[in-house]
Design a protein around this motif. Structure first.
Motif, PDB file in Angstrom:
ATOM      1  N   GLY A  31      37.037  33.838  61.576  1.00  0.00           N
ATOM      2  CA  GLY A  31      36.850  34.998  60.730  1.00  0.00           C
ATOM      3  C   GLY A  31      37.039  34.680  59.262  1.00  0.00           C
ATOM      4  O   GLY A  31      37.754  33.761  58.891  1.00  0.00           O
ATOM      5  N   PRO A  32      36.388  35.469  58.356  1.00  0.00           N
ATOM      6  CA  PRO A  32      36.505  35.222  56.924  1.00  0.00           C
ATOM      7  C   PRO A  32      37.899  35.514  56.410  1.00  0.00           C
ATOM      8  O   PRO A  32      38.714  36.173  57.053  1.00  0.00           O
ATOM      9  CB  PRO A  32      35.465  36.181  56.322  1.00  0.00           C
ATOM     10  CG  PRO A  32      35.274  37.234  57.366  1.00  0.00           C
ATOM     11  CD  PRO A  32      35.496  36.571  58.676  1.00  0.00           C
ATOM     12  N   THR A  33      38.170  35.030  55.219  1.00  0.00           N
ATOM     13  CA  THR A  33      39.467  35.223  54.577  1.00  0.00           C
ATOM     14  C   THR A  33      39.663  36.696  54.247  1.00  0.00           C
ATOM     15  O   THR A  33      38.765  37.338  53.711  1.00  0.00           O
ATOM     16  CB  THR A  33      39.530  34.391  53.286  1.00  0.00           C
ATOM     17  OG1 THR A  33      39.198  33.040  53.595  1.00  0.00           O
ATOM     18  CG2 THR A  33      40.908  34.464  52.658  1.00  0.00           C
ATOM     19  N   PRO A  34      40.826  37.263  54.533  1.00  0.00           N
ATOM     20  CA  PRO A  34      41.035  38.696  54.245  1.00  0.00           C
ATOM     21  C   PRO A  34      41.160  38.964  52.755  1.00  0.00           C
ATOM     22  O   PRO A  34      41.623  38.119  51.988  1.00  0.00           O
ATOM     23  CB  PRO A  34      42.340  39.013  54.980  1.00  0.00           C
ATOM     24  CG  PRO A  34      43.055  37.708  55.072  1.00  0.00           C
ATOM     25  CD  PRO A  34      41.984  36.666  55.220  1.00  0.00           C
ATOM     26  N   SER A  35      40.727  40.141  52.342  1.00  0.00           N
ATOM     27  CA  SER A  35      40.903  40.601  50.966  1.00  0.00           C
ATOM     28  C   SER A  35      41.889  41.778  50.969  1.00  0.00           C
ATOM     29  O   SER A  35      41.953  42.540  51.933  1.00  0.00           O
ATOM     30  CB  SER A  35      39.571  41.042  50.369  1.00  0.00           C
ATOM     31  OG  SER A  35      39.027  42.124  51.109  1.00  0.00           O
ATOM     32  N   PRO A  36      42.674  41.937  49.901  1.00  0.00           N
ATOM     33  CA  PRO A  36      43.657  43.018  49.864  1.00  0.00           C
ATOM     34  C   PRO A  36      42.995  44.374  49.648  1.00  0.00           C
ATOM     35  O   PRO A  36      41.884  44.451  49.107  1.00  0.00           O
ATOM     36  CB  PRO A  36      44.543  42.636  48.666  1.00  0.00           C
ATOM     37  CG  PRO A  36      43.662  41.825  47.785  1.00  0.00           C
ATOM     38  CD  PRO A  36      42.737  41.075  48.706  1.00  0.00           C
ATOM     39  N   PRO A  37      43.651  45.453  50.044  1.00  0.00           N
ATOM     40  CA  PRO A  37      43.097  46.796  49.813  1.00  0.00           C
ATOM     41  C   PRO A  37      42.886  47.053  48.321  1.00  0.00           C
ATOM     42  O   PRO A  37      43.707  46.669  47.487  1.00  0.00           O
ATOM     43  CB  PRO A  37      44.176  47.726  50.386  1.00  0.00           C
ATOM     44  CG  PRO A  37      44.967  46.877  51.339  1.00  0.00           C
ATOM     45  CD  PRO A  37      44.936  45.488  50.776  1.00  0.00           C
TER      46      PRO A  37
END
Length: 302
Positions: A31-37
């Motif tokens: 899965g891709p790298t998470p981004s913050p809200p």
């Protein structure tokens, strides 16, 4: 009997091989790298319907995340990609690298581009160290611009409009995050810049209490009322970088950071770091100490 024996051996082997290939495929398509809200990317000073000259400088804005060069694995960071006259790329794969998908893997937050006269679409896509968009994706709206065959805005003068130097706020400070004074480093280190009580903005972009970094290598402070020279001893990071990979020859060096405004002129009062001393070695490690050999009492002829 032999056939049963072969089946008994091959079935577990094939099953294990299939499991290994599945694991490899999963690792390659993880899965891709998470981004913050709340993270957002946008164009600064450019909106849908604007008219641009054929050669123009675009400024990229970012909220809720940090900019880091491609290949740099830092949480909540990535780098910009400009999509020109093309649909939004696949959000679960590496962004292509061509004339319609421009990569700014050095950490640039502005770029000078050339476009032929006519109508064009522009979109920003933020992506991780591997050029893969984050999850959820951090992308701007696709805007339409009209390009005319005309000369762009005049380049900023060598000194701020109205004369004088831009002021710096109280307690502004620039410093090295890496390396520290006395460090041993490799010939290709990534230098990381720290800043307090001011903001980073690209060269040419005039905002109060902002500027960009300059690295002085084996050089004294230049005149503080003039633009900083640009050469091997005075490295400019006018794209707004907060870290940079540089090259240094083997040996001892003195490094210092100097912050400056949109015209490369230091602020008043000037914001600069202490000088740090570093030693460059082939592997970035201190030289190994040679062990002293202890002679036995027999070697002295007793």
């Amino acid at each position: 009997m032999m056939q049963r024996l072969l089946i008994a051996v091959l079935v577990p082997f094939i099953g294990g091989l299939m499991h290994w290939h599945a694991a490899q495929a999963q690792a390659q398509t993880s899965g891709p790298t998470p981004s913050p809200p709340g993270a957002a990317v946008y164009f600064i000073g450019l909106k849908d319907g604007d008219t641009l000259p054929s050669k123009t400088t675009l400024h990229f804005g970012l909220h809720g995340m940090g900019v880091a060069p491609a290949g740099s694995d830092r949480a909540n960071s990535g780098h910009h990609h400009l999509i020109v006259d093309s649909p939004t790329p696949a959000l679960d794969a590496e962004i292509p690298n061509d004339f319609q998908h421009l990569h700014f893997g050095a950490g640039q937050t502005e770029a000078e581009i050339s476009l032929p006269p006519g109508e064009h679409t522009l979109q920003l896509v933020f992506a991780d160290k591997n050029h893969v968009p984050h999850s959820p994706p951090v992308i701007s709206e696709r805007i339409k611009v009209k390009v005319t065959d005309q000369t762009g805005p005049a380049v900023a003068q060598a000194t701020p409009a109205g004369g004088g130097r831009r002021s710096s706020p109280k307690d502004a400070k620039v410093y090295f995050i890496y390396p520290k004074n006395g460090s041993y480093i490799s010939p290709n280190p990534v230098i990381r810049f720290g800043l307090l009580n001011m903001g980073v903005a690209p060269a040419g972009f005039d905002k109060p209490n902002t500027g960009h970094h300059h690295l002085l290598v084996d050089a004294e402070l230049p005149p503080l009322d003039q633009p900083i020279p640009s050469d091997f001893n005075h490295l400019h990071f006018g794209a707004g970088q907060t870290e940079a990979k540089i090259m240094l020859p083997i040996g001892q060096h003195k490094l210092r950071l100097l912050f400056a405004d949109y015209t490369h002129v230091p602020h008043d009062p000037a914001v600069f770091s202490d000088v740090i001393n570093v030693t460059v070695t082939e592997n970035g490690q201190p030289p190994k100490k040679r062990k002293q050999r202890h002679r036995s009492w027999r070697s002295y002829g007793y």
